[in-house]
Design a protein around this motif. Structure first.
Motif, mmCIF file in Angstrom:
data_model
loop_
_atom_site.group_PDB
_atom_site.id
_atom_site.type_symbol
_atom_site.label_atom_id
_atom_site.label_comp_id
_atom_site.label_asym_id
_atom_site.label_seq_id
_atom_site.Cartn_x
_atom_site.Cartn_y
_atom_site.Cartn_z
ATOM 1 N N ALA A 15 27.550 13.705 -23.047
ATOM 2 C CA ALA A 15 26.021 13.230 -21.057
ATOM 3 C C ALA A 15 25.261 13.912 -21.537
ATOM 4 N N THR A 16 24.504 14.436 -22.711
ATOM 5 C CA THR A 16 23.741 14.860 -23.265
ATOM 6 C C THR A 16 23.150 14.118 -24.326
ATOM 7 N N ALA A 17 24.109 13.485 -25.090
ATOM 8 C CA ALA A 17 23.847 12.310 -25.926
ATOM 9 C C ALA A 17 23.021 10.911 -24.628
ATOM 10 N N HIS A 18 23.611 10.522 -23.494
ATOM 11 C CA HIS A 18 23.541 9.480 -22.852
ATOM 12 C C HIS A 18 22.498 9.556 -21.984
ATOM 13 N N GLN A 23 15.749 8.642 -22.075
ATOM 14 C CA GLN A 23 14.783 9.793 -21.900
ATOM 15 C C GLN A 23 13.879 8.606 -23.427
ATOM 16 N N THR A 24 15.068 8.554 -24.696
ATOM 17 C CA THR A 24 14.153 7.654 -25.570
ATOM 18 C C THR A 24 13.352 6.540 -24.754
ATOM 19 N N LEU A 25 13.819 5.919 -23.826
ATOM 20 C CA LEU A 25 13.865 4.200 -23.685
ATOM 21 C C LEU A 25 12.254 4.918 -23.183
ATOM 22 N N ASP A 26 12.548 5.887 -22.148
ATOM 23 C CA ASP A 26 11.237 6.179 -21.272
ATOM 24 C C ASP A 26 9.857 6.567 -22.645
ATOM 25 N N ALA A 27 10.508 7.112 -23.683
ATOM 26 C CA ALA A 27 9.061 7.191 -24.753
ATOM 27 C C ALA A 27 8.492 6.357 -25.188
ATOM 28 N N PHE A 28 9.597 5.112 -24.945
ATOM 29 C CA PHE A 28 9.215 4.002 -26.565
ATOM 30 C C PHE A 28 8.053 3.254 -24.842
ATOM 31 N N LEU A 29 9.018 3.148 -24.161
ATOM 32 C CA LEU A 29 7.169 2.450 -22.771
ATOM 33 C C LEU A 29 6.130 3.459 -22.530
ATOM 34 N N ARG A 30 6.306 4.509 -23.285
ATOM 35 C CA ARG A 30 5.217 5.001 -22.749
ATOM 36 C C ARG A 30 3.729 5.409 -23.618
ATOM 37 N N GLU A 31 5.125 5.130 -25.329
ATOM 38 C CA GLU A 31 4.061 5.971 -26.041
ATOM 39 C C GLU A 31 3.839 5.278 -27.154
ATOM 40 N N ASP A 139 26.590 2.387 -33.757
ATOM 41 C CA ASP A 139 26.248 2.112 -34.675
ATOM 42 C C ASP A 139 24.771 2.692 -35.197
ATOM 43 N N GLY A 140 24.796 4.271 -35.233
ATOM 44 C CA GLY A 140 23.443 4.761 -35.431
ATOM 45 C C GLY A 140 22.428 4.892 -34.752
ATOM 46 N N LEU A 141 22.649 4.372 -33.357
ATOM 47 C CA LEU A 141 21.121 4.018 -32.382
ATOM 48 C C LEU A 141 22.018 4.543 -31.165
ATOM 49 N N GLN A 142 20.765 4.408 -30.043
ATOM 50 C CA GLN A 142 21.196 5.020 -28.731
ATOM 51 C C GLN A 142 21.308 3.951 -28.234
ATOM 52 N N TRP A 143 21.390 3.620 -26.765
ATOM 53 C CA TRP A 143 21.485 2.583 -25.687
ATOM 54 C C TRP A 143 22.350 2.533 -24.448
ATOM 55 N N VAL A 144 20.809 1.716 -24.072
ATOM 56 C CA VAL A 144 20.729 1.958 -22.851
ATOM 57 C C VAL A 144 20.999 0.441 -22.125
ATOM 58 N N GLN A 154 20.335 -15.326 -13.465
ATOM 59 C CA GLN A 154 21.399 -16.048 -14.902
ATOM 60 C C GLN A 154 21.513 -14.933 -15.724
ATOM 61 N N LEU A 155 20.500 -13.943 -15.770
ATOM 62 C CA LEU A 155 21.452 -12.910 -16.414
ATOM 63 C C LEU A 155 22.215 -11.448 -15.902
ATOM 64 N N ARG A 156 22.911 -11.607 -16.332
ATOM 65 C CA ARG A 156 23.984 -10.568 -16.696
ATOM 66 C C ARG A 156 23.594 -9.015 -16.652
ATOM 67 N N GLN A 157 23.566 -8.598 -17.835
ATOM 68 C CA GLN A 157 22.951 -7.550 -18.318
ATOM 69 C C GLN A 157 22.123 -7.911 -19.582
ATOM 70 N N VAL A 158 21.728 -6.630 -20.102
ATOM 71 C CA VAL A 158 21.101 -6.553 -21.277
ATOM 72 C C VAL A 158 21.280 -4.897 -22.402
ATOM 73 N N ARG A 159 21.382 -5.013 -23.441
ATOM 74 C CA ARG A 159 21.889 -3.420 -23.541
ATOM 75 C C ARG A 159 20.687 -3.114 -24.539
ATOM 76 N N VAL A 160 20.012 -2.398 -24.745
ATOM 77 C CA VAL A 160 19.075 -2.242 -25.492
ATOM 78 C C VAL A 160 19.263 -0.774 -26.657
ATOM 79 N N GLY A 161 19.281 -1.094 -27.732
ATOM 80 C CA GLY A 161 19.222 -0.448 -28.885
ATOM 81 C C GLY A 161 18.291 -0.159 -29.300
ATOM 82 N N LEU A 162 17.830 1.338 -29.806
ATOM 83 C CA LEU A 162 16.860 1.566 -29.859
ATOM 84 C C LEU A 162 17.699 3.486 -30.818
#
Length: 211
Positions: A15-18, A23-31, A139-144, A154-162
């Motif tokens: 749960a913490t990792a999820h 939080q990582t995506l938020d930091a990517f967008l902000r920083e 795969d060594g990545l965090q996913w959203v 037309q878009l169904r889903q996007v998985r973002v790997g960070l």
């Protein structure tokens, strides 16, 4: 450790990792206000009638972005093509046809994968267009996972790997069963880009289409 306690601990860690992936995506967008990378894109389409295997197409090139709302995909292989968002207009240049298509950026990018990359601000800036959900690390990545709130696209889903503050993968699925996986390499954060770098001028003699 007793099995029950092991299970509880594993659940809490998961749960913490999820939560951390959001939080990582938020930091990517902000920083990370700008970036540059190479990319490889593999598009897999469902087999047509009579076919036994899915069809795949691989392309590659360079990508860069500047917040807010500016980016460039420069395809080099197998065919040269340029996609540029300058903040107002989305330009698509087919080099072989010498044809340029120009569309209103605001009208076409709201719920697209590009919005996840080039949007400014923070995680909250995406919630009007997407439902966001943390996914398990892999795969060594965090996913959203991001699903568009609009049901008519037309878009169904996007998985973002960070990977830390770096965008590593965009895994895109559309409503027709086509999957596009874009893998980024040689990532550079803050490479000194400015708005002028995303100015696009149609080449002389190009056929410019404005749908």
């Amino acid at each position: 450790m007793k099995p029950f306690l092991t299970f509880i601990l594993a659940t809490l860690l998961a749960a913490t990792a999820h939560a951390d992936s959001l939080q990582t995506l938020d930091a990517f967008l902000r920083e990370v206000s700008s970036g540059r990378a190479g990319f490889t894109q593999v598009v897999t389409s469902p087999p047509r009638s009579g076919e036994t295997r899915p069809r795949t197409k691989t392309s590659s090139g360079r990508f860069e972005f500047l917040r807010p709302d500016r980016f460039r995909f420069e395809y080099a292989r197998p065919f040269p093509q340029t996609i540029v968002a300058d903040g107002q207009t989305l330009w698509l240049h087919d080099v072989d046809l010498n044809q340029v298509t120009a569309r209103s950026q605001k009208a076409v990018l709201g719920s697209t994968p590009a919005a996840l990359v080039a949007a400014g601000g923070n995680l909250q800036s995406l919630t009007s267009a997407f439902d966001l959900k943390a996914a398990p690390d892999a795969d060594g990545l965090q996913w959203v996972e991001a699903r568009p709130k609009a049901t008519d696209g037309q878009l169904r889903q996007v998985r973002v790997g960070l990977r830390g503050r770096q965008l590593a993968v965009l895994d895109i699925e559309d409503g027709l069963g086509q999957r596009s996986v874009i893998t980024f390499t040689d990532w550079q954060s803050g490479p000194g880009l400015n708005a002028a770098d995303f100015r696009f001028v149609p080449p002389p003699g190009a056929d410019v289409i404005r749908p």
